[in-house]
Motif scaffolding. Structure first.
Motif, mmCIF file in Angstrom:
data_model
loop_
_atom_site.group_PDB
_atom_site.id
_atom_site.type_symbol
_atom_site.label_atom_id
_atom_site.label_comp_id
_atom_site.label_asym_id
_atom_site.label_seq_id
_atom_site.Cartn_x
_atom_site.Cartn_y
_atom_site.Cartn_z
ATOM 1 N N SER A 128 42.741 38.916 39.244
ATOM 2 C CA SER A 128 41.654 38.502 40.129
ATOM 3 C C SER A 128 42.071 38.762 41.568
ATOM 4 O O SER A 128 43.158 38.359 41.993
ATOM 5 C CB SER A 128 41.341 37.014 39.940
ATOM 6 O OG SER A 128 40.458 36.565 40.955
ATOM 7 N N ARG A 130 40.728 37.448 44.142
ATOM 8 C CA ARG A 130 40.385 36.351 45.047
ATOM 9 C C ARG A 130 41.595 35.898 45.859
ATOM 10 O O ARG A 130 41.462 35.397 46.963
ATOM 11 C CB ARG A 130 39.826 35.183 44.234
ATOM 12 C CG ARG A 130 38.435 35.448 43.691
ATOM 13 C CD ARG A 130 37.895 34.275 42.915
ATOM 14 N NE ARG A 130 36.518 34.542 42.498
ATOM 15 C CZ ARG A 130 35.821 33.713 41.740
ATOM 16 N NH1 ARG A 130 36.363 32.585 41.313
ATOM 17 N NH2 ARG A 130 34.584 34.016 41.409
ATOM 18 N N ASP A 131 42.762 36.067 45.276
ATOM 19 C CA ASP A 131 44.015 35.685 45.946
ATOM 20 C C ASP A 131 44.967 36.866 45.833
ATOM 21 O O ASP A 131 45.541 37.100 44.761
ATOM 22 C CB ASP A 131 44.610 34.440 45.282
ATOM 23 C CG ASP A 131 45.896 33.971 45.944
ATOM 24 O OD1 ASP A 131 46.553 34.783 46.630
ATOM 25 O OD2 ASP A 131 46.258 32.793 45.749
ATOM 26 N N ALA A 134 48.543 36.023 44.544
ATOM 27 C CA ALA A 134 48.563 35.680 43.120
ATOM 28 C C ALA A 134 48.296 36.911 42.260
ATOM 29 O O ALA A 134 48.869 37.050 41.173
ATOM 30 C CB ALA A 134 47.530 34.598 42.830
ATOM 31 N N ASP A 157 34.881 38.569 40.949
ATOM 32 C CA ASP A 157 35.741 37.984 41.973
ATOM 33 C C ASP A 157 34.982 37.736 43.273
ATOM 34 O O ASP A 157 35.386 36.888 44.077
ATOM 35 C CB ASP A 157 36.930 38.912 42.274
ATOM 36 C CG ASP A 157 37.880 39.045 41.100
ATOM 37 O OD1 ASP A 157 37.901 38.130 40.263
ATOM 38 O OD2 ASP A 157 38.585 40.064 41.025
ATOM 39 N N THR A 159 34.856 39.882 45.651
ATOM 40 C CA THR A 159 35.698 40.458 46.699
ATOM 41 C C THR A 159 35.615 41.969 46.674
ATOM 42 O O THR A 159 35.323 42.577 45.642
ATOM 43 C CB THR A 159 37.175 40.044 46.520
ATOM 44 O OG1 THR A 159 37.603 40.421 45.192
ATOM 45 C CG2 THR A 159 37.353 38.552 46.689
#
Length: 317
Positions: A128, A130-131, A134, A157, A159
């Motif tokens: 993902s 999003r981060d 991570a 996501d 993004t």
């Protein structure tokens, strides 16, 4: 003789994994649970009227119809036997970073469950964006555990993969020769921009990270011409047409005429066969036979069904 098949967009889950997968859709793109209700019910052998009634009470209630408590566990041996019957010699199984009830990610479960079949099932870990920190950590962790590629679904996501914040993720993939499957083209998530994942995304990433292997999930449909031209400019860009029925590709207005028109030129070595497993819940061999029926020639059909994927995966013929 029917040519062998390599499915480059396969989904392998147990019940918990399917719930995580469908939860992700429900939370970010609930429209999919409506638009694809017929396919979902057919794949999960559920009553569509019951499912539709539950969906009116909310998507979580509908998932209980698709995934009852008594659903049989995943059986790897049975799965491989069925793939043998369908002529599938290898598949790329897409994972995700979603958490299961036992605390593991779907990626963890997939890598562990299919470890004994690594020559047949090639895991591409889902990350993902999003981060970005991570995402990079998950990519590094899962590759160390046996993942051979990555998959990204921008509209889930919310993004843009071309954001410079994600440069370390794609740089790492390029340096380790990890292919990245990217959802491209149309999606049904009304709350997300339509351009999240498109040929423009591919073009930007391919130019920014020379040598990065990119697989355009669903071939950027309906902008197939633009996706093909992106592949022509960048030798490490591939197209795969999962979620779409080969038998409809020759229909006027289908949007697939560019792929068929350029089958012997631009598309010859860059096109891959994929299913998306549940979206067209019919036997894989039927989808492969539909491609054969387009009468593109044995050499093109064989390349699209498996030869191009063999080269991408580094498999012997």
């Amino acid at each position: 003789m029917r040519p062998p098949v390599i499915d480059v967009c396969s989904l392998i889950h147990d019940t918990a994994g399917w719930r995580a997968y469908l939860n992700r859709l429900g939370e970010n793109a609930p429209e999919y649970l409506d638009v694809f209700s017929a396919a979902l019910c057919r794949y999960f052998d559920a009553s569509r009227p019951v499912y539709r009634a539950a969906l009116r009470d909310g998507w979580r209630a509908a998932l209980d119809v698709l995934l009852p408590p008594a659903r049989p566990p995943f059986d790897l041996r049975a799965h491989l036997a069925e793939q043998d019957r369908q002529g599938v010699v290898a598949e790329i199984a897409m994972g995700s970073q979603e958490r299961l009830p036992d605390g593991r990610t779907v990626n963890d479960w997939l890598l562990s469950t299919t470890a004994s079949a690594r020559s047949r099932i090639h895991v591409w870990a889902g990350i993902s964006l999003r981060d970005p920190v991570a995402a990079l950590r998950e990519a590094e962790r899962t590759v160390e555990a046996g993942a051979e590629g990555l998959c990204v679904i921008p509209f889930l996501d919310g993004t843009d993969p071309t954001d410079p914040a994600f440069t370390p993720v794609f740089d790492a993939a390029r340096l380790q020769r990890l292919p990245v499957w990217l959802h491209t083209g149309h999606h049904f998530a009304a709350r997300r921009a339509t351009g999240l994942g498109s040929w423009r995304t591919l073009e930007t990433l391919a130019a920014r990270h020379p040598g990065l292997i990119l697989v355009a999930g669903h071939a950027g449909w309906p902008e197939v011409t633009e996706t093909l031209l992106t592949a022509a400019r960048h030798p490490h860009v591939y197209l795969e047409f999962s979620s779409h029925r080969p038998r409809r590709m020759a229909d006027p207005g289908s949007g697939w005429s560019p792929l068929l028109h350029h089958a012997r030129t631009l598309a010859r070595e860059r096109t891959l066969f994929g299913t998306s497993t549940w979206v067209n819940p019919v036997p894989v061999r039927r989808l492969a036979d539909e491609l054969t029926a387009l009468d593109l020639g044995d050499d093109i059909t064989g390349a699209w069904l498996s030869a191009n994927a063999r080269r991408l995966l580094g498999l012997r013929a």
